[in-house]
Motif scaffolding. Structure first.
Motif, mmCIF file in Angstrom:
data_model
loop_
_atom_site.group_PDB
_atom_site.id
_atom_site.type_symbol
_atom_site.label_atom_id
_atom_site.label_comp_id
_atom_site.label_asym_id
_atom_site.label_seq_id
_atom_site.Cartn_x
_atom_site.Cartn_y
_atom_site.Cartn_z
ATOM 1 N N ALA A 171 7.368 -1.454 13.055
ATOM 2 C CA ALA A 171 8.757 -1.877 13.249
ATOM 3 C C ALA A 171 9.182 -2.877 12.177
ATOM 4 N N HIS A 172 8.305 -3.832 11.852
ATOM 5 C CA HIS A 172 8.621 -4.773 10.765
ATOM 6 C C HIS A 172 8.784 -4.035 9.443
ATOM 7 N N VAL A 173 7.917 -3.070 9.183
ATOM 8 C CA VAL A 173 8.038 -2.273 7.957
ATOM 9 C C VAL A 173 9.362 -1.514 7.959
ATOM 10 N N GLY A 174 9.762 -1.009 9.124
ATOM 11 C CA GLY A 174 11.037 -0.315 9.226
ATOM 12 C C GLY A 174 12.205 -1.193 8.837
ATOM 13 N N THR A 175 12.146 -2.468 9.184
ATOM 14 C CA THR A 175 13.192 -3.401 8.782
ATOM 15 C C THR A 175 13.296 -3.472 7.262
ATOM 16 N N TYR A 176 12.151 -3.482 6.583
ATOM 17 C CA TYR A 176 12.168 -3.544 5.121
ATOM 18 C C TYR A 176 12.599 -2.224 4.503
ATOM 19 N N GLU A 231 0.811 -1.216 0.000
ATOM 20 C CA GLU A 231 0.000 0.000 0.000
ATOM 21 C C GLU A 231 0.845 1.267 0.000
ATOM 22 N N ARG A 232 1.971 1.230 0.691
ATOM 23 C CA ARG A 232 2.840 2.413 0.770
ATOM 24 C C ARG A 232 3.844 2.487 -0.372
ATOM 25 N N GLY A 233 3.826 1.511 -1.253
ATOM 26 C CA GLY A 233 4.748 1.519 -2.381
ATOM 27 C C GLY A 233 6.188 1.255 -1.995
ATOM 28 N N ILE A 234 6.395 0.652 -0.829
ATOM 29 C CA ILE A 234 7.758 0.341 -0.400
ATOM 30 C C ILE A 234 8.337 -0.779 -1.255
ATOM 31 N N ALA A 240 16.256 -2.512 4.616
ATOM 32 C CA ALA A 240 16.739 -3.428 3.575
ATOM 33 C C ALA A 240 16.689 -2.775 2.197
ATOM 34 N N CYS A 241 15.595 -2.060 1.922
ATOM 35 C CA CYS A 241 15.454 -1.435 0.601
ATOM 36 C C CYS A 241 16.527 -0.375 0.374
ATOM 37 N N SER A 242 16.936 0.321 1.433
ATOM 38 C CA SER A 242 17.963 1.357 1.277
ATOM 39 C C SER A 242 19.309 0.764 0.895
#
Length: 299
Positions: A286-291, A33-36, A294-296
């Protein structure tokens, strides 16, 4: 980047159960949904086969679990009611980590939006962990000759006792656990390196401790592959955590682990691990923050 998920095999649990089974689906939905992450990176996790599970788990335990014949005591220790859906869920959790490991060896990074079930021992499950997905993935890849050595960086707030016990005395797998010393499991098993933290530790002390030991872990391991159990239950809002990390601290933790691996050319396998905030929103973030971390680094 390839990310595996087990949404198809979510297990209905009794009302009030402490394990947030829905988070597996919700984390993926938020990332989309956030386009991450785009839809194309997500893949349904395959279910591990019996012969793969037997690389770690005993035939007696596998027979009892697959046949629905665990004793009441074993089910209490596991923390889940048995069902055929639980069998599929547990197999997919392992299969997702194995698939993520294969992806990491090709791409430098692979992830499982489940897994990190580090309390599972060869002969039993406990603490919401049926099978030890990281241990099975390592043993399968070693048996194939795909890897020789691995390192497990387990930063869940609960010590990875099952992983430690599985690889005790094995120099080919370096197990590192940084966890709450006074938290579950109350009987710890020796990892190659254990760092037990006092209740209430916050960002500064946590990150300083990690920085003091992570380079030694990675240099000593001489690994072909890093498995990162990125549990978010050190978060201050976590109901089972007893540490005091912020979201910024957790994301910095994840960046430091994955950056250190990338700088060494060490492929990273990311698994989900624990997160038990109530309401669940802080754990999801927090889980989203981990990704995001990783994406960075890997996109």
């Amino acid at each position: 980047m390839r990310v595996f998920h087990i949404d198809r095999y979510l297990v209905p649990l009794p009302e009030g159960h402490r394990f947030p089974m829905e988070k597996y689906r919700l984390v993926r939905e938020i990332l989309l949904e956030r386009g991450i992450l785009p839809p194309a990176v997500f893949h349904e996790a395959p279910r591990a086969e019996r012969d793969e599970l037997e690389r770690v788990h005993t035939p007696r335990y596998l027979d009892a679990f697959f046949g629905g014949n665990l004793t009441d005591a074993e089910l209490r220790r596991l923390g889940f009611p048995w069902s055929l859906r639980l069998v599929d869920n547990a197999r997919a959790s392992v299969g997702g980590t194995l698939a993520a490991a294969r992806a990491a060896l090709e791409d430098g990074f692979g992830a499982n939006l489940a897994g990190g079930t580090h309390h599972a021992f060869p002969d039993h499950g406990e603490g919401f962990c049926v099978f030890n997905d990281i241990a099975v993935a390592i043993r399968v890849l070693q048996a194939e000759g795909t890897i020789r050595r691995a390192v497990v960086v387990d930063l869940d707030v609960h010590q990875g006792n099952g992983t430690a016990a599985t690889f005790a005395g094995d120099p080919s797998v370096f197990t590192f656990s940084m966890h709450g010393e006074h938290n579950f499991p109350f009987r710890k098993h020796d990892s190659h390196l254990d760092l037990g933290l006092e209740d209430g530790v916050g960002d500064a002390e946590y990150l300083a401790t990690l920085d003091a030991h992570l380079p030694h872990v990675l240099e000593s391991a001489h690994a072909d592959l890093l498995f990162f159990q990125a549990g978010v239950d050190p978060l201050e809002e976590d109901t089972l955590g007893r540490l005091s990390l912020t979201h910024a601290g957790l994301r910095e933790r994840d960046l430091r682990v994955m950056r250190a691996a990338k700088e060494r050319g060490l492929p990273v396998v990311l698994t989900l691990g624990g997160g038990y905030a109530r309401p669940l929103a802080p754990s999801l973030e927090a889980h989203v923050g981990t990704y995001l971390a990783a994406c960075s680094l890997f996109r």
